[in-house]
Design a protein around this motif. Structure first.
Motif, PDB file in Angstrom:
ATOM      1  N   LEU A 381      45.373   2.193  19.226  1.00 53.06           N
ATOM      2  CA  LEU A 381      44.658   1.149  18.498  1.00 53.06           C
ATOM      3  C   LEU A 381      43.151   1.336  18.535  1.00 53.06           C
ATOM      4  N   SER A 382      42.666   2.343  19.242  1.00 55.22           N
ATOM      5  CA  SER A 382      41.227   2.625  19.258  1.00 55.22           C
ATOM      6  C   SER A 382      40.830   3.303  17.955  1.00 55.22           C
ATOM      7  N   ALA A 383      39.522   3.381  17.701  1.00 55.65           N
ATOM      8  CA  ALA A 383      39.057   3.983  16.444  1.00 55.65           C
ATOM      9  C   ALA A 383      39.475   5.448  16.310  1.00 55.65           C
ATOM     10  N   LEU A 388      43.262   9.531  13.920  1.00 52.95           N
ATOM     11  CA  LEU A 388      44.205  10.630  14.144  1.00 52.95           C
ATOM     12  C   LEU A 388      45.586  10.277  13.594  1.00 52.95           C
ATOM     13  N   ARG A 389      46.006   9.027  13.747  1.00 51.86           N
ATOM     14  CA  ARG A 389      47.303   8.618  13.210  1.00 51.86           C
ATOM     15  C   ARG A 389      47.287   8.623  11.680  1.00 51.86           C
ATOM     16  N   HIS A 390      46.180   8.162  11.091  1.00 54.33           N
ATOM     17  CA  HIS A 390      46.071   8.197   9.629  1.00 54.33           C
ATOM     18  C   HIS A 390      46.151   9.631   9.116  1.00 54.33           C
ATOM     19  N   VAL A 391      45.431  10.527   9.778  1.00 55.21           N
ATOM     20  CA  VAL A 391      45.416  11.920   9.340  1.00 55.21           C
ATOM     21  C   VAL A 391      46.815  12.525   9.480  1.00 55.21           C
ATOM     22  N   HIS A 410      37.959   3.985   7.179  1.00 56.08           N
ATOM     23  CA  HIS A 410      37.919   4.006   8.639  1.00 56.08           C
ATOM     24  C   HIS A 410      36.467   4.135   9.096  1.00 56.08           C
ATOM     25  N   PRO A 411      36.074   3.434  10.163  1.00 51.07           N
ATOM     26  CA  PRO A 411      34.661   3.474  10.595  1.00 51.07           C
ATOM     27  C   PRO A 411      34.165   4.842  11.022  1.00 51.07           C
ATOM     28  N   TRP A 507      34.709  12.136  18.503  1.00 53.50           N
ATOM     29  CA  TRP A 507      34.998  12.316  19.930  1.00 53.50           C
ATOM     30  C   TRP A 507      33.988  11.600  20.822  1.00 53.50           C
ATOM     31  N   ASP A 508      33.261  10.629  20.278  1.00 52.28           N
ATOM     32  CA  ASP A 508      32.241   9.936  21.065  1.00 52.28           C
ATOM     33  C   ASP A 508      32.864   8.823  21.911  1.00 52.28           C
ATOM     34  N   LYS A 509      32.125   8.426  22.933  1.00 54.70           N
ATOM     35  CA  LYS A 509      32.458   7.293  23.807  1.00 54.70           C
ATOM     36  C   LYS A 509      33.794   7.531  24.521  1.00 54.70           C
ATOM     37  N   GLU A 510      34.216   6.498  25.292  1.00 55.90           N
ATOM     38  CA  GLU A 510      35.411   6.652  26.128  1.00 55.90           C
ATOM     39  C   GLU A 510      36.658   6.917  25.301  1.00 55.90           C
ATOM     40  N   ALA A 511      36.792   6.203  24.183  1.00 53.20           N
ATOM     41  CA  ALA A 511      37.984   6.381  23.360  1.00 53.20           C
ATOM     42  C   ALA A 511      38.032   7.781  22.760  1.00 53.20           C
TER      43      ALA A 511
END
Length: 985
Positions: A381-383, A388-391, A410-411, A507-511
């Motif tokens: 559910l993270s950005a 990745l799921r959409h792709v 998508h953001p 690939w930024d931030k924790e998610a």
């Protein structure tokens, strides 16, 4: 440390804060020894969270030495065990198993859908872990007698035999196998050379075979000890003695301790308190203990219930909330947590219901309170996870408009450069796809559209996007490694957008870090995944990412916690809320086991499904022992009434049956305290007096706008007259406000398209009719025409086949109607119009078909894909053909001047073909025309309003403008609210 003989087993009662009490007991026992003696203690704890709490408890007493802290999830940590192999990655093992399962499904397709391959592999891996943890070999499974079981279990047992090589000891072991090997080696080392310092296992119930084996080895050491969490000291010895049969006792919270006693060959009386710490509410603990007695001995409620203390006093700090809905339950919990935050009270919400905890978190956000949620956020559910799921969903499949726009909006999409232009171009593309399609966008169609636009930068953007969607559609069956690489490249390209390089902010931030770690792990183990089709890869990826979580750095409130049930023994909150106490949620229903049924599990020596219920019951018993407790449940969910948790049922029934101990009064008081919070939650949802007085916040009335006469429509089509009668507000929105309904984002073969296609087919059939065509030739040509037009206009194969089949069933009926009167078609979709004198209004229309009969008169026809309107409906509402006849007699259609109309016919070609025919007379057309004049004259008056849903056919009627009229705040029984609108208002 220990002078008494072993085995040494201690306990801390439910309700005692485990970590500080554990540390206090250690310090008390080592008080005669020098400070550095603490460093010689080895302490095995059940989780990393418990380890952190123990460290905090040590630090709270000032500087000093810490013991060696180990975690049971990695028993070999910090220990030299030569020759112990590294464990295989759980993902690799599941990929290997998925290949075996795929072969099984090739041979037995009826066993399970292929979309469930990875889920079955995960389930089988769990079974293998359990077999290895409990010491059950494949030979034991193979020896099970399945003669009286269904064929399914026989096939399953045969399939389980193929996993036997994983138990041979060759190759890398599973994590559970490695744990068991580590325990065996540690036990052998300790037996040969016992450690000098104390070794303690604390916080574990020994529910798994491997952990129980370690606890048995520790208990046999000269300085070994066990400290059990939440042992029930109020349970009589005779109950302990009866708690031996797993079939009847596995779901009891204390069953695991009974199994441990059998391993150690000790009675319950041999388990001594670790410290003199007392439970915060011992009287309540006795009540909970009695309510949880095993089912075969609940008859003792009547006997032992009389010995309970006064229940009103025992439950004075317990609240029972029975909310009408989950939303109300979440609001009540949030209010309780808010009060705790204001008072500085440490509070914990414990619930397995992640939907409930998310609702509570959202409710707390209105006061700026962010709880410390131990579960984090699902990676899926993270950005980055969603992108990745959409792709993955785009790979190797025909692209739909909604799937494309889901990625573009998508953001993280096109975050590498020119994000603002990207959003503008995405909006333009969305409007194009809604209005004109195509239903399945392609790179070529995208470039053709972009070439017609003049916006700067649009064409390069479209070229980049066209390349991406063509690349995604071109992905075919390949190895898992190739598909993982293709997905990563495609996701990075979508995130990079029109930038020259990089991967945007994917690939930024924790998610982003967690997402990249997941993709790297999948790529590392991809050689075990075999060859997959894109659709199989999508199912596999969804299953893999669904198990990922991400913990984001947030400034959470230190005193407001959200925990899972298994963390109940690790919390030390003053206030504990047990949320979602409904059966199926807490406890969760045992998940279906596709491999072994309950009886086979018992015969093999595996854990029964009730084990999870028993563990949940133990967590419940510990959580219920906190100083203050709130029990909550919702009486209904989104679908139906809920069933209260079995523990709530037991508690309520026990208290109801003890009136002499004030059980009923106590229960009523618990519910009364809950109703206070429900009242506050209801008040929170109600508008304040100031809001109630604000006219802008009142429920909308049934609109009936009265625009200026100059703004009212001066021309309507035949099909709009019925709408003007039934829903005048829709005419106001469409022709006065100039608002048009947006077409759906995903084009579907809906009823409207079916009607358009049917009209095209019949128009083409009639227009191209050759002279002298016989019925058989007409039928063949009709179906040939239908197949051709469906192939050109309908890009959905299933819809094409279905519609062609329906038309084939109705073909003979249509042909009989078509040739019945011997008429000649003189107008197909011919437009016409006529002034409605003496009004400033014009009526226009395009009848589906007008035939000239042999006697020179006209026959007007209209095709319907559904049920045609009845005579009564035509007279009152559906006046389309009646007015078409009146128009024809007033020379509205070129080339048909001076013609008389003989009849009008609605031809219904739905599942039940039907004809509604009306013989036309001057009286009928005059009456219809006078009705039109009266209708138009009514709306030519300034005081006439366009009332919403004035006379809809059915209450389920879905208008294009219901959202604008705020339908729902009013209904068709509400009186109209006339309002003058426009520049003169």
């Amino acid at each position: 440390m220990f002078r008494e003989p072993g085995p040494r087993v201690f306990h801390l009662p439910p309700g005692v804060d485990f970590a500080p009490a554990l540390v206090a007991g250690l310090r008390a026992r080592l008080a005669p020894h020098p400070p550095e003696a603490m460093a010689g203690v080895t302490l095995f704890l059940n989780t990393n969270r418990m380890r952190r709490r123990v460290i905090d408890a040590f630090c709270a007493d000032g500087p000093g030495f810490l013991p060696r802290l180990r975690v049971l999830t990695d028993i070999s940590e910090g220990m030299a065990l030569p020759g112990l192999p590294s464990a295989v990655s759980p993902l690799r093992r599941r990929l290997e198993l998925s290949q075996l399962i795929a072969r099984l499904l090739d041979a037995q397709p009826d066993l399970a859908p292929r979309a469930a391959i990875f889920d079955l592999a995960d389930s089988l891996a769990g079974l293998m872990d359990e077999m290895q943890g409990e010491g059950v070999s494949p030979e034991i499974i193979g020896a099970l007698d399945v003669s009286d079981h269904s064929a399914h279990w026989a096939r399953t047992r045969a399939f389980l035999s193929i996993v036997a090589p994983y138990f041979s000891g060759e190759g890398a072991p599973d994590s559970e196998t490695r744990q068991r090997l580590a325990v065996s080696r540690i036990a052998a080392l300790w037996q040969a050379d016992p450690p000098e310092g104390p070794v303690i296992v604390a916080g574990s119930t020994g529910s798994r075979g491997t952990t129980a084996a370690l606890m048995q080895a520790v208990a046999a050491l000269p300085q070994g000890a066990l400290v059990l969490p939440g042992l029930d000291p109020d349970m009589p010895d005779w109950v302990w003695e009866r708690l031996t049969d797993a079939m009847t006792g596995e779901d009891h919270p204390q069953f695991r301790f009974r199994r441990l006693m059998e391993r150690l060959d000790i009675p319950a009386s041999a388990i001594r308190p670790w410290t003199d710490a007392k439970a915060p509410a011992p009287a309540r603990n006795r009540l909970i203990s009695l309510s949880l007695r095993p089912a075969p001995v609940t008859d003792q409620w009547l006997v032992e219930g009389a010995g309970l203390p006064d229940l009103a006093e025992a439950t004075e700090t317990v609240t029972l909330i029975e909310a009408p809905t989950p939303r109300t339950e979440a609001l009540a919990i949030a209010l309780i947590l808010r009060q705790a935050a204001e008072e500085g009270t440490t509070a914990a919400l414990i619930s397995p219901d992640r939907m409930l905890t998310r609702q509570v978190t959202a409710a707390l956000d209105r006061w700026g309170i962010l709880p410390d949620d131990s579960a984090g956020r699902p990676l899926a559910l993270s950005a980055p996870g969603r992108l990745l799921r959409h792709v993955a969903s785009l790979m190797g499949r025909r692209l739909t408009s909604d799937a494309l726009l889901a990625v573009l909006k998508h953001p993280l999409a096109f975050s590498g450069a020119d994000r603002g232009d990207h959003l503008l171009f995405t909006r333009l593309l969305e409007m194009q796809l809604r209005r004109k399609g195509p239903a399945f966008p392609t790179g070529e169609a995208l470039l053709t559209w972009a070439a017609t636009r003049k916006e700067t930068g649009l064409l390069p953007w479209a070229q980049t996007l066209a390349t991406l969607i063509e690349r995604a559609a071109g992905i075919t069956t390949g190895t898992l490694a190739d598909l993982v690489a293709a997905q990563c490249e495609l996701a990075e390209a979508f995130a990079r957008g029109t930038a020259a390089e990089g991967s945007g902010t994917l690939w930024d931030k924790e998610a982003g870090v967690e997402a990249r770690k997941l993709m790297s792990g999948l790529a590392t183990e991809a050689d075990a995944g075999g060859v997959l089709a894109p659709v199989e890869y999508r199912d596999l990826f969804d299953a893999v990412i669904a198990r990922g979580e991400v913990r984001e750095t947030v400034a959470a409130h230190p005193g407001i916690l959200i925990l899972g049930p298994r963390e109940a023994r690790e919390q030390g909150a003053d206030l504990v809320i047990l949320g979602g106490l409904n059966d199926g949620a807490w406890p969760r229903l045992p998940e279906p086991d596709p491999w072994l049924n309950r009886r086979m599990r018992k015969e093999a020596g595996l854990l029964l499904p009730e084990r999870q219920v028993g563990l949940s019951a133990h967590d419940y018993q510990i959580a219920c022992a906190a100083p203050r407790v709130v029990l909550t449940r919702a009486l209904r969910d989104a679908e139906a009434e809920t069933v209260p948790s079995r523990w709530i049922n037991r508690l309520v029934n026990l208290m109801e049956g003890l009136p002499e101990r004030q059980g009923r009064q106590a229960l009523a008081a618990m519910r009364a305290r809950g109703r206070q919070w429900l009242a506050l939650a209801a008040a929170l949802e109600q508008p304040t007096p100031e809001m109630q007085a604000d006219p802008r916040l009142q429920p909308a009335g049934r609109p009936s706008p009265r625009p200026p006469l100059t703004a009212r429509p001066k021309e309507l089509s035949l099909t709009r007259i019925s709408l003007l009668i039934r829903d005048p507000y829709a005419i106001y929105c469409r022709y006065v406000l100039r608002l048009r309904r947006l077409d759906p984002l995903r084009h579907e073969p809906d009823a409207a398209l079916r009607g358009q296609i049917l009209h095209l087919i019949l128009e083409s059939f009639v227009k191209d009719r050759p002279a002298g065509e016989d019925p058989a030739g007409g039928r063949a040509r009709l179906l040939e025409t239908a197949a051709r037009i469906l192939g050109e206009q309908v890009p959905w194969p299933a819809a094409r086949a279905l519609w062609l089949s329906r038309l084939e069933r109705a073909a003979d009926f249509f042909l009989s109607v078509d040739s019945r009167d011997g008429g000649t078609s003189v107008a197909l979709e011919g437009k016409g119009g006529v002034a409605v004198a003496p009004l400033d209004f014009r009526l226009v229309g395009t009848p589906d078909r007008i035939d000239r009969l042999p006697d020179g008169r006209l026959h007007i026809m209209d095709y319907k894909t559904g049920t045609p309107p009845t005579q009564a409906m035509q007279k009152a509402f559906d006046k389309q053909l009646l007015l078409a006849a009146a128009m024809a007699e007033r020379d509205a259609f070129a080339g048909l001047e001076g013609s008389e109309v003989a009849r009008i016919t609605y031809v219904g070609l739905g599942s039940k073909p039907k004809v509604e025919e009306t013989e036309i007379t001057p009286q009928i057309t005059d009456e219809a025309w006078e009705g039109l004049i009266a209708l138009v004259s009514h709306y030519a008056r300034p005081g006439a309003g366009y009332t919403a849903r004035r006379a809809v056919l059915k209450e389920r009627f879905e208008g294009d403008y219901d959202h604008l009229s705020r339908h729902g705040e009013w209904d068709t029984t509400s009186p109209p609210s006339p309002e003058t609108v426009g520049p003169d208002a």
